[in-house]
Motif scaffolding. Structure first.
Motif, mmCIF file in Angstrom:
data_model
loop_
_atom_site.group_PDB
_atom_site.id
_atom_site.type_symbol
_atom_site.label_atom_id
_atom_site.label_comp_id
_atom_site.label_asym_id
_atom_site.label_seq_id
_atom_site.Cartn_x
_atom_site.Cartn_y
_atom_site.Cartn_z
ATOM 1 N N GLY A 159 0.833 -1.198 0.000
ATOM 2 C CA GLY A 159 0.000 0.000 0.000
ATOM 3 C C GLY A 159 0.865 1.244 0.000
ATOM 4 O O GLY A 159 2.076 1.182 -0.222
ATOM 5 N N THR A 160 0.253 2.377 0.287
ATOM 6 C CA THR A 160 0.948 3.657 0.316
ATOM 7 C C THR A 160 0.892 4.232 1.720
ATOM 8 O O THR A 160 -0.197 4.438 2.268
ATOM 9 C CB THR A 160 0.319 4.637 -0.693
ATOM 10 O OG1 THR A 160 0.428 4.063 -2.002
ATOM 11 C CG2 THR A 160 1.015 5.981 -0.670
ATOM 12 N N LEU A 161 2.063 4.478 2.303
ATOM 13 C CA LEU A 161 2.179 5.098 3.616
ATOM 14 C C LEU A 161 2.225 6.610 3.422
ATOM 15 O O LEU A 161 3.035 7.127 2.654
ATOM 16 C CB LEU A 161 3.453 4.621 4.319
ATOM 17 C CG LEU A 161 3.771 5.272 5.662
ATOM 18 C CD1 LEU A 161 2.705 4.911 6.704
ATOM 19 C CD2 LEU A 161 5.157 4.866 6.141
ATOM 20 N N ASN A 162 1.342 7.320 4.121
ATOM 21 C CA ASN A 162 1.267 8.775 4.050
ATOM 22 C C ASN A 162 1.945 9.354 5.279
ATOM 23 O O ASN A 162 1.478 9.165 6.405
ATOM 24 C CB ASN A 162 -0.199 9.217 3.968
ATOM 25 C CG ASN A 162 -0.854 8.705 2.704
ATOM 26 O OD1 ASN A 162 -0.723 9.296 1.657
ATOM 27 N ND2 ASN A 162 -1.524 7.570 2.799
ATOM 28 N N VAL A 163 3.065 10.052 5.059
ATOM 29 C CA VAL A 163 3.906 10.589 6.126
ATOM 30 C C VAL A 163 3.681 12.090 6.227
ATOM 31 O O VAL A 163 3.661 12.793 5.207
ATOM 32 C CB VAL A 163 5.400 10.298 5.821
ATOM 33 C CG1 VAL A 163 6.298 10.818 6.928
ATOM 34 C CG2 VAL A 163 5.622 8.810 5.590
#
Length: 183
Positions: A159-163
């Motif tokens: 998935g995509t980690l949003n930092v």
């Protein structure tokens, strides 16, 4: 006597009058039921985005390929260390279609010492034991046919980690559910 004979003939006519014709017919149908085996799933490995550094807000996108999973940071972030998709193994009936349901809302929160980070845009990558037959009606699940003759299969989830900008250093954790259904 002629009168008696006439009455007897009338009576015989009433008795011997043909009854109204009745018709009947029937048909048969076969009935089938197939009992399929239980569908199981077990987590083999947790998802790990590795170590991330940088002052900018951005994303780390994990592609969960079988041979070489990758974690690609957006501009302004650095990534190093692990890049491990979640790995699941399961079993079911061969040639059945299984639906892999991803987390509700296609988003989970990771909590830690600072503001929450989110994982979004989940991606499933099936082993060669599964044949992708596409997404179902709507978002949130992927369908696969079980190819293995023993019904054993595996898949990975990325998935995509949003930092966030200036994310507080520390370890952030969260959990997500994956559900399997026969289609």
């Amino acid at each position: 006597m002629a009168r008696f004979a006439l009455m007897a003939m009338c009576a015989l006519g009433v008795v011997s009058a043909p009854a109204s014709a009745q018709s009947s017919d029937s048909a048969t149908a076969d009935t089938y039921a197939t009992v399929i085996g239980a569908l199981t799933i077990t987590k083999a490995r947790d998802m790990d985005f590795g170590k991330i550094a940088g002052p900018a807000a951005g994303t780390v996108t994990m592609v969960p390929s079988l041979l070489a999973p990758t974690c690609t940071p957006s501009i302004g972030l650095l990534h190093y260390g692990k890049c491990q998709p979640a790995i699941f193994v399961g079993s079911g009936d061969p040639l059945q279609t299984v639906r892999i349901k991803l987390p509700a809302g296609d988003s989970i929160d990771l909590t830690g010492p600072g503001a929450n980070m989110t994982v979004t845009e989940f991606v499933v990558d099936g082993d060669p034991t599964l044949a992708n037959v596409g997404n179902g009606k709507g978002k949130g699940f992927v369908r696969y046919d079980i190819l293995d003759p023993a019904g054993v299969f595996g898949f990975r989830v990325g998935g995509t980690l949003n930092v966030g900008a200036n994310q507080t250093p520390g370890t952030y954790t969260g959990t997500f559910d994956v559900r399997l259904d026969y289609q």
